[in-house]
Enzyme design. Structure first.
Site, PDB file in Angstrom:
ATOM      1  N   ALA A  53      14.864  16.680  33.399  1.00 32.98           N
ATOM      2  CA  ALA A  53      15.388  16.864  32.035  1.00 32.98           C
ATOM      3  C   ALA A  53      14.632  15.910  31.106  1.00 32.98           C
ATOM      4  O   ALA A  53      15.223  15.118  30.369  1.00 32.98           O
ATOM      5  CB  ALA A  53      16.899  16.635  31.983  1.00 32.98           C
ATOM      6  N   GLY A  79      11.544   9.752  25.978  1.00 37.83           N
ATOM      7  CA  GLY A  79      11.689   8.487  26.712  1.00 37.83           C
ATOM      8  C   GLY A  79      10.859   8.517  27.993  1.00 37.83           C
ATOM      9  O   GLY A  79      10.152   7.557  28.321  1.00 37.83           O
ATOM     10  N   HIS A  80      10.915   9.651  28.692  1.00 36.31           N
ATOM     11  CA  HIS A  80      10.133   9.778  29.930  1.00 36.31           C
ATOM     12  C   HIS A  80       8.643   9.898  29.640  1.00 36.31           C
ATOM     13  O   HIS A  80       7.818   9.285  30.314  1.00 36.31           O
ATOM     14  CB  HIS A  80      10.569  11.028  30.713  1.00 36.31           C
ATOM     15  CG  HIS A  80      11.995  11.020  31.162  1.00 36.31           C
ATOM     16  ND1 HIS A  80      12.961  11.797  30.584  1.00 36.31           N
ATOM     17  CD2 HIS A  80      12.611  10.319  32.151  1.00 36.31           C
ATOM     18  CE1 HIS A  80      14.120  11.597  31.188  1.00 36.31           C
ATOM     19  NE2 HIS A  80      13.946  10.705  32.138  1.00 36.31           N
ATOM     20  N   GLN A 117      19.913  -1.253  35.725  1.00 37.42           N
ATOM     21  CA  GLN A 117      19.133  -0.613  36.785  1.00 37.42           C
ATOM     22  C   GLN A 117      17.784  -1.324  36.952  1.00 37.42           C
ATOM     23  O   GLN A 117      17.344  -1.606  38.066  1.00 37.42           O
ATOM     24  CB  GLN A 117      18.925   0.857  36.450  1.00 37.42           C
ATOM     25  CG  GLN A 117      17.938   1.578  37.352  1.00 37.42           C
ATOM     26  CD  GLN A 117      17.890   3.065  37.094  1.00 37.42           C
ATOM     27  OE1 GLN A 117      18.750   3.803  37.533  1.00 37.42           O
ATOM     28  NE2 GLN A 117      16.879   3.531  36.383  1.00 37.42           N
ATOM     29  N   VAL A 137      13.103   4.468  23.930  1.00 36.82           N
ATOM     30  CA  VAL A 137      12.656   5.351  22.842  1.00 36.82           C
ATOM     31  C   VAL A 137      13.913   5.888  22.156  1.00 36.82           C
ATOM     32  O   VAL A 137      14.886   6.255  22.825  1.00 36.82           O
ATOM     33  CB  VAL A 137      11.781   6.497  23.388  1.00 36.82           C
ATOM     34  CG1 VAL A 137      11.353   7.444  22.273  1.00 36.82           C
ATOM     35  CG2 VAL A 137      10.558   5.924  24.096  1.00 36.82           C
ATOM     36  N   SER A 190      18.384  10.112  25.848  1.00 33.95           N
ATOM     37  CA  SER A 190      18.976  10.229  27.186  1.00 33.95           C
ATOM     38  C   SER A 190      19.136  11.712  27.483  1.00 33.95           C
ATOM     39  O   SER A 190      19.452  12.504  26.576  1.00 33.95           O
ATOM     40  CB  SER A 190      20.347   9.559  27.197  1.00 33.95           C
ATOM     41  OG  SER A 190      21.108  10.033  28.296  1.00 33.95           O
TER      42      SER A 190
END
Ligand code: PAF
Length: 285
Positions: free
Chosen positions: A30, A34-35, A154, A177, A186
């Site tokens: 997903a 950010g990724h 995390q 981000v 998210s």
């Protein structure tokens, strides 16, 4: 870009790429900006001749039975396009049965950093994260692995995992981000109703304003900071605060005073059933 669905695919790819620097970005898919910013950071770290491997795996053992494992979005085709567009070399996207034996009986358990904050609200979650990350390190054997700062607890836990279990991997943090209104990106933001989405930036805004108050000296102690945060967040009519803490940025211990410590402000809140997390450090001048 190679799509690797099995351990055998991964092992063949690794044999063919032996000796080439490898940077890992673990994800649950997903994918959003950010990724993709982590992929860019990974490419930068690996260099043009190095390999960036992304994993896309919704890890069942980090979800409690009442959580959103089944509903978690899995848009694999769109995710693969994003990986390809950002120069990812290979994506390891295994089925659950490829990762976990049906009679698995060992978990990696952390007992210090994982008990508070999100760990208090999600018992067992971080054991699931540590277990899958340890497995992904063993399977993909990266030189460097990158994790987003948005999941601050995390990140701290994974640094601890690497230190305490001697994984030969260097951990890098990727900056959070945000959308233009400050909401941290998210995969779970897609669960928000329009009203909740409109209100959700209050989480980031409250954190940022309190951090600015601490940096300027207007907020002198963690207890004052807590009150400031609660006063600001009270304006959210659709949200329920899960926690707000001011912790030591390295050890995640709650701070009684600011002296000699680097504070991190960290919070989680429910907007309806959707639990959002965020954190900030103090602004630099
Ligand atoms: O942050 C995530 O997406 C997950 O917790 C991770 C690190 C990929 C482990 O499943």
């Amino acid at each position: 870009m190679k799509l690797l669905r099995t351990r055998a695919d991964l092992s063949d790819w690794q044999s063919a790429r032996a000796g080439i620097p490898r940077v890992l970005v673990p994800t649950m898919g997903a994918l959003h900006r950010g990724h993709t910013s982590l992929f860019d950071q990974a490419r930068n770290e690996a260099g043009k001749d190095g390999d960036v491997i992304a994993t896309i795996f919704v890890n069942p053992v980090q979800f409690a039975p009442h959580e959103d494992f089944d509903a978690y979005p899995r848009p694999l085709e769109a995710d693969l396009e994003k990986c390809e567009a950002r120069g990812v070399s290979a994506v390891f996207a295994p089925d659950v049965s490829e990762v976990y034996a049906a009679d698995r009986s060992i978990m990696v358990s952390e007992s210090r950093l994982s008990t508070a904050l999100c760990g208090a609200s999600r018992p067992g979650h971080f054991d699931g994260v540590c277990t899958v990350v340890a497995k992904l390190f063993n399977l993909t054997r990266p030189d460097v692995a990158i994790f987003g700062e948005k999941d601050y607890q995390q990140l701290a836990l994974i640094r601890r995992l690497v230190r305490d279990l001697d994984f030969p991997v260097r951990i890098l943090a990727g900056p959070t981000v945000r959308d233009d209104d400050g909401l941290a990106l998210s995969s779970r933001n897609t669960y928000l109703s329009p009203g909740q989405r409109a209100e959700a930036p209050i989480l980031a805004r409250s954190l940022r304003e309190v951090a600015a108050g601490i940096a300027s000296g207007a907020v002198g102690s963690p207890s004052e900071a807590r009150q400031e945060f609660l006063d600001r967040f009270a304006a959210a009519s659709l949200a329920r605060l899960d926690y707000f803490e001011i912790v030591d940025a390295g050890t995640l211990e709650p701070l009684g005073s600011f002296s000699g410590r680097v504070p991190r402000l960290i919070a989680a809140a429910f907007f309806g059933k959707t639990r959002l997390i965020d954190n900030v450090g103090l602004p630099h001048d």
